[in-house]
Design a protein around this motif. Structure first.
Motif, PDB file in Angstrom:
ATOM      1  N   SER A  92      -0.698   8.368  -0.372  1.00  0.00           N
ATOM      2  CA  SER A  92      -0.368   9.621  -1.043  1.00  0.00           C
ATOM      3  C   SER A  92       0.332  10.599  -0.101  1.00  0.00           C
ATOM      4  CB  SER A  92      -1.635  10.265  -1.616  1.00  0.00           C
ATOM      5  OG  SER A  92      -2.270   9.390  -2.530  1.00  0.00           O
ATOM      6  N   LYS A 128      -8.760  10.430  -3.080  1.00  0.00           N
ATOM      7  CA  LYS A 128      -7.826   9.328  -3.238  1.00  0.00           C
ATOM      8  C   LYS A 128      -6.739   9.436  -2.180  1.00  0.00           C
ATOM      9  CE  LYS A 128      -4.491   7.136  -6.320  1.00  0.00           C
ATOM     10  NZ  LYS A 128      -3.795   7.116  -7.622  1.00  0.00           N
ATOM     11  N   ASP A 185       2.106   6.089  -9.021  1.00  0.00           N
ATOM     12  CA  ASP A 185       1.414   5.468 -10.149  1.00  0.00           C
ATOM     13  C   ASP A 185       1.926   4.042 -10.284  1.00  0.00           C
ATOM     14  OD1 ASP A 185       0.390   4.622 -12.581  1.00  0.00           O
ATOM     15  OD2 ASP A 185       0.773   6.495 -13.623  1.00  0.00           O
ATOM     16  N   THR A 202       0.846  -1.191   0.000  1.00  0.00           N
ATOM     17  CA  THR A 202       0.000   0.000   0.000  1.00  0.00           C
ATOM     18  C   THR A 202       0.882   1.242   0.000  1.00  0.00           C
ATOM     19  OG1 THR A 202      -1.778  -1.118   1.207  1.00  0.00           O
ATOM     20  CG2 THR A 202      -1.759   1.292   1.249  1.00  0.00           C
ATOM     21  N   ASP A 251      -2.697   3.828  -3.342  1.00  0.00           N
ATOM     22  CA  ASP A 251      -2.927   2.667  -4.194  1.00  0.00           C
ATOM     23  C   ASP A 251      -2.470   1.407  -3.484  1.00  0.00           C
ATOM     24  OD1 ASP A 251      -4.126   3.476  -6.647  1.00  0.00           O
ATOM     25  OD2 ASP A 251      -2.255   4.467  -7.189  1.00  0.00           O
ATOM     26  N   GLY A 303      -2.258   0.065 -13.351  1.00  0.00           N
ATOM     27  CA  GLY A 303      -2.314   0.730 -12.062  1.00  0.00           C
ATOM     28  C   GLY A 303      -2.762  -0.202 -10.955  1.00  0.00           C
ATOM     29  N   GLY A 304      -2.751   0.320  -9.736  1.00  0.00           N
ATOM     30  CA  GLY A 304      -3.158  -0.473  -8.593  1.00  0.00           C
ATOM     31  C   GLY A 304      -4.626  -0.279  -8.267  1.00  0.00           C
ATOM     32  N   THR A 305      -5.050  -0.858  -7.168  1.00  0.00           N
ATOM     33  CA  THR A 305      -6.414  -0.689  -6.671  1.00  0.00           C
ATOM     34  C   THR A 305      -6.454   0.573  -5.808  1.00  0.00           C
ATOM     35  OG1 THR A 305      -6.793  -3.078  -6.654  1.00  0.00           O
ATOM     36  CG2 THR A 305      -8.237  -1.725  -5.267  1.00  0.00           C
ATOM     37  N   GLN A 306      -7.325   1.478  -6.165  1.00  0.00           N
ATOM     38  CA  GLN A 306      -7.341   2.774  -5.497  1.00  0.00           C
ATOM     39  C   GLN A 306      -7.804   2.659  -4.059  1.00  0.00           C
ATOM     40  OE1 GLN A 306      -8.605   6.357  -7.679  1.00  0.00           O
ATOM     41  NE2 GLN A 306     -10.037   6.758  -6.017  1.00  0.00           N
TER      42      GLN A 306
END
Length: 411
Positions: free
Chosen positions: A75, A116, A139, A72, A119, A106-109
Motif C-alpha cells: 500500500s 492492511k 484492488d 505483492t 495484497d 481480490g488477493g490475499t491480504q
C-alpha cells in the motif's frame, strides 16, 4: 531495485524470459502508490519493483507453462527497518495465496498488526513477452477481471457467474500502421514533411495528443503531410496504410478520454495515434465504441506499461497483442447497433478516463455496448459500472489527481 518496466515493458522481455526460465520461487514486490512513494529508492518519480528468486536448474517446457510468481503490491513504501522486516515475515508465512485465475475476489491480504499493508496474488509468468500485469494494485479484483477478459471471460466483481465473451488479439483482426519516423524522418527516407492542418488536406494526419480535440470519438486531424519532390511513389505507398481507426500509444488517464480515436477521412497516424486498419469497415465503428467503454479501457490498462503516475504506455510492437472484442463474432444486427452507438456519440463529450465511473456519457456508452450491442442484462451492466469505480480508484489510473467535487459513481 529495478524500474517497474522490468516486469511489463516491451524492452525488458528478454530479462523476463531469464526470470521465467532460469529461476524458481519468484516473488515480485511493487508499491500501489503515487509520486515518490511508488518507488523503493529516494527521490524517484518512477515506479520500481523488487524481484526475489532462486536460481535453479532450467525447468522443462511443461514446468515453464505452469511457472507462477507471488506478486505483492504494498500500500505504501516501508518507512522503517522494523516495518520492512514485519512485511517480509508476513509474506514468508503466508500459507495460501489467491490466484489471478480464481475470479474477482481480490488477493490475499498482507497486514502488519491491524493495518492492511498490501495484497498478495499468484499469477503466471510464462507469458514474458507481453509483460506481467499483476503488480502495483490497490484492488486485485480489477486485474483478476482484466485477466479473465483477456481470456474471453467476463467475470465481474459482483458475484456473477463467469460469462463468455469473444476476445482476440488485435493482430488477428487488424493491422497496425507504420512507425511515424517512416513518414517524415530523413534517416528513414521519409517522403513527407509535416505541416499545420488544413480542412482540405490531401494527406491529413492525426499526429499528437491535443486534449480539446479528443473529447469525442471522432477526432479532427491536427496536421497534414506534404510530399517531398521526387518521393511521390514512396508517399503513395505509405498512404495506403492510412485509416480511420487509431490507437493511442501513450494514454494519460488523468487528462485524456480516448484509447481509440476515429477520423472521418482516412488519416495518417503519427507519434501518438498510429493507424489500425481492418479488412471490414464495420470493425472501425465497433472498435471505437468498444475501445472507449469501461471494458476497453480496462483491457488497454492491463496491457500497458504503468511506470508513471496516471499513465499507460504501449509500443508499436505490443499493440499487436492488445486483447480486444472479436468483431468477427458479431452478427450483422450487432454491427448495425455498434454503428448506431457510434453515431449517437458523435456529439457527446467524454471526461478523462480516470473519471470513467463519474461520467454520465461513459455510463451510457457502457450500457449501450454491454446491453444493446452484446446482449447482456442489467445486472451485467451494473457490474461493469462497479468495475469502472474500482478501476478509477487504482493509483496507476488516477495518479494521485484530485477528483472534482461531487464526482461519484454513475449507474
Amino acid at each position: 531495485m529495478l524500474p517497474f518496466t522490468a516486469i511489463n515493458g516491451s524492452s525488458w522481455a528478454k530479462f523476463r524470459k531469464v526470470i521465467a526460465t532460469r529461476y524458481t520461487d519468484v516473488t515480485i514486490v511493487s508499491i500501489a502508490a503515487n509520486g515518490n512513494d511508488m518507488s523503493f529508492s529516494s527521490d524517484t518519480g518512477m515506479a520500481e519493483c523488487l524481484i526475489i528468486a532462486r536460481r535453479g536448474v532450467q525447468p522443462d517446457a511443461s514446468a515453464m507453462n505452469g511457472q507462477k510468481a507471488q506478486f505483492t503490491s504494498l500500500s505504501s513504501r516501508p518507512r522503517r527497518f522494523e516495518q520492512s522486516a514485519a512485511l517480509a515475515s508476513e509474506m514468508l508465512s503466508a500459507e495460501s495465496i489467491r490466484d489471478i485465475g480464481d475470479g474477482p475476489y481480490g488477493g490475499t491480504q498482507l497486514a502488519v498488526g491491524d493495518e492492511k499493508a498490501g495484497d498478495m496474488l499468484s499469477a503466471p509468468i510464462n507469458a514474458y513477452r507481453d509483460g506481467w500485469g499483476a503488480a502495483r494494485l490497490a484492488d486485485a479484483s480489477v486485474v483478476q477481471t482484466a485477466h479473465a477478459l483477456s481470456n474471453g471471460k467476463l467475470w465481474l466483481p459482483t458475484g456473477l457467474t463467469c460469462l463468455d465473451i469473444p476476445v482476440t488479439l488485435l493482430k488477428e483482426l487488424g493491422q497496425r500502421g507504420h512507425d511515424h519516423q517512416l513518414f517524415i524522418s530523413a534517416a528513414h527516407k521519409g517522403p513527407f514533411t509535416k505541416v499545420p492542418a488544413s480542412p482540405t488536406a490531401t494527406y491529413p494526419a492525426l499526429w499528437n495528443h491535443k486534449a480539446p480535440n479528443e473529447k469525442r470519438l471522432i477526432c479532427v486531424p491536427d496536421s497534414q503531410m506534404t510530399v517531398k519532390r521526387g518521393m511521390e511513389g514512396r508517399a503513395s505507398e505509405l498512404w495506403q496504410t492510412a485509416s480511420r481507426s487509431h490507437l493511442t500509444l501513450d494514454f494519460r488517464f488523468t487528462s485524456q478520454p480516448l484509447s481509440v480515436a476515429f477520423t472521418e477521412r482516412k488519416t495518417i497516424g503519427g507519434t501518438a495515434w498510429p493507424n489500425i486498419t481492418f479488412g471490414d469497415e464495420r470493425h472501425d465503428y465497433a472498435f471505437a465504441v468498444w475501445g472507449n467503454c469501461t471494458l476497453g479501457l480496462l483491457s488497454y490498462w492491463w496491457h500497458s506499461s504503468r511506470q508513471q503516475d496516471g499513465r499507460g504506455r504501449t509500443t508499436m510492437r505490443t499493440i499487436e497483442t492488445l486483447p480486444i472484442l472479436d468483431f468477427r463474432a458479431l452478427t450483422d444486427e450487432q454491427h448495425a447497433i455498434a454503428r448506431e452507438i457510434f453515431d449517437d456519440f458523435r456529439e457527446r463529450d467524454l471526461k478523462p478516463a480516470y473519471l470513467a465511473d463519474a461520467d454520465e456519457n461513459r455510463a451510457l456508452l457502457d450500457r449501450r455496448v454491454v446491453c444493446d450491442m452484446l446482449g447482456f442484462g442489467e445486472e451485467v451492466y451494473e457490474g461493469v459500472r462497479l468495475l469502472a469505480a474500482k478501476w478509477c480508484a487504482e493509483p496507476s489510473v488516477h495518479g494521485g489527481k484530485r477528483r472534482p467535487r461531487g464526482a461519484r459513481l454513475v449507474v
